[in-house]
Scaffold this active site. Sequence first.
Site, PDB file in Angstrom:
ATOM      1  N   THR A 182       0.673  -1.206  -0.073  1.00  0.00           N
ATOM      2  CA  THR A 182      -0.155  -0.052   0.004  1.00  0.00           C
ATOM      3  C   THR A 182       0.747   1.439  -0.009  1.00  0.00           C
ATOM      4  O   THR A 182       0.592   2.182  -0.663  1.00  0.00           O
ATOM      5  CB  THR A 182      -0.896   0.002   1.262  1.00  0.00           C
ATOM      6  OG1 THR A 182      -1.634  -1.325   1.453  1.00  0.00           O
ATOM      7  CG2 THR A 182      -1.920   1.220   1.358  1.00  0.00           C
ATOM      8  N   TYR A 209      -7.363   1.422  -4.686  1.00  0.00           N
ATOM      9  CA  TYR A 209      -6.039   1.470  -4.886  1.00  0.00           C
ATOM     10  C   TYR A 209      -5.421   0.287  -5.389  1.00  0.00           C
ATOM     11  O   TYR A 209      -5.975  -0.727  -5.282  1.00  0.00           O
ATOM     12  CB  TYR A 209      -5.176   2.176  -3.833  1.00  0.00           C
ATOM     13  CG  TYR A 209      -4.997   1.309  -2.671  1.00  0.00           C
ATOM     14  CD1 TYR A 209      -3.828   0.665  -2.607  1.00  0.00           C
ATOM     15  CD2 TYR A 209      -6.041   1.164  -1.705  1.00  0.00           C
ATOM     16  CE1 TYR A 209      -3.540  -0.270  -1.551  1.00  0.00           C
ATOM     17  CE2 TYR A 209      -5.722   0.433  -0.581  1.00  0.00           C
ATOM     18  CZ  TYR A 209      -4.557  -0.495  -0.463  1.00  0.00           C
ATOM     19  OH  TYR A 209      -4.341  -1.431   0.455  1.00  0.00           O
ATOM     20  N   THR A 242       1.091  -4.091   4.471  1.00  0.00           N
ATOM     21  CA  THR A 242       0.619  -4.444   5.750  1.00  0.00           C
ATOM     22  C   THR A 242       0.276  -5.713   5.869  1.00  0.00           C
ATOM     23  O   THR A 242       0.487  -6.280   7.092  1.00  0.00           O
ATOM     24  CB  THR A 242      -0.121  -3.254   6.279  1.00  0.00           C
ATOM     25  OG1 THR A 242      -1.554  -3.370   5.430  1.00  0.00           O
ATOM     26  CG2 THR A 242       0.726  -1.986   6.238  1.00  0.00           C
ATOM     27  N   ASP A 243      -0.562  -6.489   4.908  1.00  0.00           N
ATOM     28  CA  ASP A 243      -1.264  -7.801   5.102  1.00  0.00           C
ATOM     29  C   ASP A 243      -0.404  -8.816   5.775  1.00  0.00           C
ATOM     30  O   ASP A 243      -0.663  -9.633   6.436  1.00  0.00           O
ATOM     31  CB  ASP A 243      -1.800  -8.308   3.909  1.00  0.00           C
ATOM     32  CG  ASP A 243      -2.951  -7.395   3.430  1.00  0.00           C
ATOM     33  OD1 ASP A 243      -3.556  -6.492   4.412  1.00  0.00           O
ATOM     34  OD2 ASP A 243      -3.595  -7.353   2.433  1.00  0.00           O
ATOM     35  N   LYS A 247      -1.338  -7.285  12.768  1.00  0.00           N
ATOM     36  CA  LYS A 247      -2.290  -6.287  12.336  1.00  0.00           C
ATOM     37  C   LYS A 247      -3.654  -6.613  12.783  1.00  0.00           C
ATOM     38  O   LYS A 247      -4.160  -7.606  12.530  1.00  0.00           O
ATOM     39  CB  LYS A 247      -2.369  -6.572  10.641  1.00  0.00           C
ATOM     40  CG  LYS A 247      -3.148  -5.553   9.881  1.00  0.00           C
ATOM     41  CD  LYS A 247      -3.050  -5.606   8.542  1.00  0.00           C
ATOM     42  CE  LYS A 247      -3.961  -4.572   7.534  1.00  0.00           C
ATOM     43  NZ  LYS A 247      -3.841  -4.733   6.345  1.00  0.00           N
ATOM     44  N   GLU A 273      -6.693 -28.729  27.622  1.00  0.00           N
ATOM     45  CA  GLU A 273      -7.894 -29.653  27.689  1.00  0.00           C
ATOM     46  C   GLU A 273      -7.663 -30.854  26.514  1.00  0.00           C
ATOM     47  O   GLU A 273      -8.181 -31.712  26.454  1.00  0.00           O
ATOM     48  CB  GLU A 273      -8.955 -28.682  26.464  1.00  0.00           C
ATOM     49  CG  GLU A 273      -9.821 -27.625  27.418  1.00  0.00           C
ATOM     50  CD  GLU A 273     -10.676 -26.938  26.716  1.00  0.00           C
ATOM     51  OE1 GLU A 273     -11.865 -27.612  26.444  1.00  0.00           O
ATOM     52  OE2 GLU A 273     -10.304 -25.978  26.210  1.00  0.00           O
TER      53      GLU A 273
END
Length: 383
Positions: A67, A80, A146-147, A219, A338
């Site tokens: 980005t 974008y 950023t992903d 993120k 568990e």
Amino acid sequence: MHTHSLNLRALNCASGNAILATAAIVLSTLLAPLPATAAEPAATTSAASSESTSAKPRIIILATGGTISGAADARSAIGYNSGEVSGQQLVQGVPGIEKLATVKSEQISNIGSQDMNDKVWFALAKRIRQIFDGNEADGVVITHGTDTMEETAFFLNNVLDSAKPVVLVGSMRPGSALSADGPLNLYEAVEVAASAQARGRGVMVVMNETIHAPRWVTKTNVTSVQSFQSLNAGPLGYVDPASVRFLAPVGQAAAARYTLPKDDQLPRVDIVYAHSNMDATQIDHAIQDNARGIVIAGVGDGNVSKPAMEAMLRAVQKGLVVVRATRVPSGFVNRNVEVDDDKSGFVVAYDLNPQKARVLTQLLIANGVTAADKVQQAFAATY
């Protein structure tokens, strides 16, 4: 008045001539040592300026896209396309960045981080090693989408071993957006990479005036500029255009480092997301597709349905590394709560989210570490 071999008193007494006395005074003035000229301070200033320039930290920016390199698209008000702007253009769009360091940029890729892959990871790791081994720079900044930024940062932190800082940076808004955050983020990433305080801290992520460690950062929001948070530990520090502040001294460097596979490809490890009414299908498919490991994004403390649990046991019997992580954003998955992990041969991810647990599992398998106890030891290390 300066004194010279010319005797003014003798001249006046001998001739009584006021004109000669005046001439002697003029001559005396002319013969006096010249004061320091304006050229001398200028030369000193120039030399100091040159020394200051040469003393500036050297930072290389490795651009991968994302980005921060995006450009607007008319398909929507916030539309974008990632990876439209080069690294050099990014640098040129940040006023004052040249005052922080001598900055150079290189283009490694120009993709959206949803397309991040092993090839780019290996290219980054090898180029950074080359830069530091050849003393080409004092720090590296990576512009990134950023992903998957947290995964790239975590990968690099596990394969690089240098005291020089590596800083990943991106933006939540493209440069064409109102109040674009990219230019300030990039400025501050270079500021951190150029800081003497950053040495010995390994790989870092700088977003929204906050410095994060790869193990903890994630993120947390689709669009907010405050998206990146270190949920289980808090940030390493903060940065603004005037200062870099770390919250703790440099710790001991992590001992665990992993080598890169010679074929430039990490082994396949699948993530399976747990949900209500979960069956064994996805886990069985991972086994059939020759995955070397499976990370379960489990509910709660990494739990799954009974059919899925049975499939996980089959995966262990087939020789796969099976890691229990959680789909919950924060908290730790602990052993033998568990689920009887000791009996089942499972590994728990502790604080690592599923995407980072996958990266670590890939690196471990690539380095021949597949025994559940040894894999568990690696997950317990705090790096």
